[in-house]
Design a protein around this motif. Structure first.
Motif, PDB file in Angstrom:
ATOM      1  N   ALA A  66       9.144   2.652   7.753  1.00 30.40           N
ATOM      2  CA  ALA A  66       9.660   1.329   7.363  1.00 30.40           C
ATOM      3  C   ALA A  66       8.814   0.744   6.238  1.00 30.40           C
ATOM      4  O   ALA A  66       9.350   0.145   5.303  1.00 30.40           O
ATOM      5  CB  ALA A  66       9.665   0.387   8.568  1.00 30.40           C
ATOM      6  N   VAL A  67       7.501   0.931   6.320  1.00 30.82           N
ATOM      7  CA  VAL A  67       6.625   0.439   5.250  1.00 30.82           C
ATOM      8  C   VAL A  67       7.020   1.097   3.929  1.00 30.82           C
ATOM      9  O   VAL A  67       7.159   0.428   2.908  1.00 30.82           O
ATOM     10  CB  VAL A  67       5.139   0.700   5.581  1.00 30.82           C
ATOM     11  N   TRP A  68       7.208   2.401   3.950  1.00 32.30           N
ATOM     12  CA  TRP A  68       7.574   3.124   2.728  1.00 32.30           C
ATOM     13  C   TRP A  68       8.895   2.605   2.151  1.00 32.30           C
ATOM     14  O   TRP A  68       8.998   2.327   0.959  1.00 32.30           O
ATOM     15  CB  TRP A  68       7.657   4.625   2.990  1.00 32.30           C
ATOM     16  N   HIS A  69       9.905   2.462   2.984  1.00 32.31           N
ATOM     17  CA  HIS A  69      11.226   2.072   2.482  1.00 32.31           C
ATOM     18  C   HIS A  69      11.306   0.594   2.099  1.00 32.31           C
ATOM     19  O   HIS A  69      12.070   0.238   1.215  1.00 32.31           O
ATOM     20  CB  HIS A  69      12.310   2.434   3.498  1.00 32.31           C
ATOM     21  N   GLN A  70      10.510  -0.254   2.735  1.00 33.95           N
ATOM     22  CA  GLN A  70      10.591  -1.674   2.428  1.00 33.95           C
ATOM     23  C   GLN A  70       9.607  -2.100   1.339  1.00 33.95           C
ATOM     24  O   GLN A  70       9.908  -3.004   0.561  1.00 33.95           O
ATOM     25  CB  GLN A  70      10.382  -2.490   3.705  1.00 33.95           C
ATOM     26  N   LEU A  71       8.442  -1.440   1.265  1.00 34.72           N
ATOM     27  CA  LEU A  71       7.419  -1.840   0.290  1.00 34.72           C
ATOM     28  C   LEU A  71       7.141  -0.784  -0.769  1.00 34.72           C
ATOM     29  O   LEU A  71       6.391  -1.043  -1.711  1.00 34.72           O
ATOM     30  CB  LEU A  71       6.100  -2.172   1.005  1.00 34.72           C
ATOM     31  N   GLU A  72       7.708   0.414  -0.590  1.00 32.28           N
ATOM     32  CA  GLU A  72       7.469   1.549  -1.490  1.00 32.28           C
ATOM     33  C   GLU A  72       5.977   1.852  -1.608  1.00 32.28           C
ATOM     34  O   GLU A  72       5.457   2.096  -2.694  1.00 32.28           O
ATOM     35  CB  GLU A  72       8.112   1.324  -2.852  1.00 32.28           C
ATOM     36  N   ARG A  73       5.291   1.816  -0.460  1.00 34.09           N
ATOM     37  CA  ARG A  73       3.864   2.142  -0.367  1.00 34.09           C
ATOM     38  C   ARG A  73       3.661   3.076   0.816  1.00 34.09           C
ATOM     39  O   ARG A  73       4.224   2.853   1.895  1.00 34.09           O
ATOM     40  CB  ARG A  73       3.016   0.890  -0.137  1.00 34.09           C
ATOM     41  N   ARG A  74       2.864   4.105   0.628  1.00 35.77           N
ATOM     42  CA  ARG A  74       2.442   4.958   1.738  1.00 35.77           C
ATOM     43  C   ARG A  74       1.440   4.161   2.566  1.00 35.77           C
ATOM     44  O   ARG A  74       0.767   3.254   2.057  1.00 35.77           O
ATOM     45  CB  ARG A  74       1.786   6.244   1.228  1.00 35.77           C
ATOM     46  N   SER A  75       1.345   4.512   3.851  1.00 34.69           N
ATOM     47  CA  SER A  75       0.451   3.758   4.730  1.00 34.69           C
ATOM     48  C   SER A  75      -0.058   4.639   5.862  1.00 34.69           C
ATOM     49  O   SER A  75       0.503   5.698   6.142  1.00 34.69           O
ATOM     50  CB  SER A  75       1.187   2.544   5.311  1.00 34.69           C
ATOM     51  N   VAL A  76      -1.120   4.169   6.491  1.00 39.10           N
ATOM     52  CA  VAL A  76      -1.637   4.796   7.707  1.00 39.10           C
ATOM     53  C   VAL A  76      -1.844   3.698   8.741  1.00 39.10           C
ATOM     54  O   VAL A  76      -2.111   2.543   8.411  1.00 39.10           O
ATOM     55  CB  VAL A  76      -2.953   5.577   7.463  1.00 39.10           C
ATOM     56  N   THR A  77      -1.731   4.074  10.000  1.00 39.16           N
ATOM     57  CA  THR A  77      -1.836   3.125  11.096  1.00 39.16           C
ATOM     58  C   THR A  77      -3.267   2.653  11.289  1.00 39.16           C
ATOM     59  O   THR A  77      -4.180   3.466  11.417  1.00 39.16           O
ATOM     60  CB  THR A  77      -1.335   3.772  12.401  1.00 39.16           C
ATOM     61  N   LEU A  78      -3.447   1.345  11.322  1.00 41.01           N
ATOM     62  CA  LEU A  78      -4.730   0.742  11.669  1.00 41.01           C
ATOM     63  C   LEU A  78      -4.771   0.363  13.147  1.00 41.01           C
ATOM     64  O   LEU A  78      -5.776   0.535  13.824  1.00 41.01           O
ATOM     65  CB  LEU A  78      -4.975  -0.530  10.851  1.00 41.01           C
ATOM     66  N   ARG A  79      -3.665  -0.183  13.628  1.00 42.15           N
ATOM     67  CA  ARG A  79      -3.581  -0.653  15.012  1.00 42.15           C
ATOM     68  C   ARG A  79      -2.132  -0.532  15.451  1.00 42.15           C
ATOM     69  O   ARG A  79      -1.208  -0.793  14.699  1.00 42.15           O
ATOM     70  CB  ARG A  79      -4.036  -2.129  15.093  1.00 42.15           C
TER      71      ARG A  79
END
Length: 141
Positions: A66-79
């Motif tokens: 969802a982060v990728w499709h909504q913000l166009e940013r890769r991410s990793v889980t913090l919490r």
């Protein structure tokens, strides 16, 4: 294995955990991504229902997507905070999706849900670290 619902495509590019625990499927509707899979016996715990860790990992993946499709940013889980609401049944089609509910330049807050044909299975809240826009994604050679 039963059919896959209309509009879903198999994530053939999956690697690592997703590849080992798939197949996983995805449907894109605008900026909304929905993940789906049909758990088999290999996903079950000793009670014959889908293992909670598998469900949590699948929801976590959907929330990151969802982060990728909504913000166009890769991410990793913090919490990741999970509430188990009902069992996931082996053989059922399960779907998960996330929604970015807030973000700054470094962290996205995401709400997620995983559900089956009869009821909600999981609800989750997570914080995801947004990776540099220049960071490339490792792929198989």
């Amino acid at each position: 294995m039963s059919s896959v619902p209309y509009g879903f495509r198999e994530l053939t590019e999956a690697i690592g955990f997703a590849e080992a625990n798939g197949p996983w499927f995805e449907k894109i509707e605008g900026r909304r991504a929905i993940r789906g899979f049909r758990p088999g016996p290999q996903h079950a715990n000793g009670l014959g229902i889908v293992h909670g860790g598998m469900l949590a990992a699948f929801l976590d993946s959907a929330m990151g997507t969802a982060v990728w499709h909504q913000l166009e940013r890769r991410s990793v889980t913090l919490r990741l905070s999970i509430d188990y609401l009902g069992p996931g049944k082996v053989g059922d089609w399960l779907q998960a999706e996330g929604e970015v509910v807030g973000h700054d330049e470094n962290v996205a807050q995401v709400r997620g849900r995983l559900y089956g044909p009869r009821h909600e299975v999981l609800a989750g809240l997570g914080a995801f670290a947004l990776l540099s826009r220049q960071r490339s994604l490792k792929t198989r050679s």
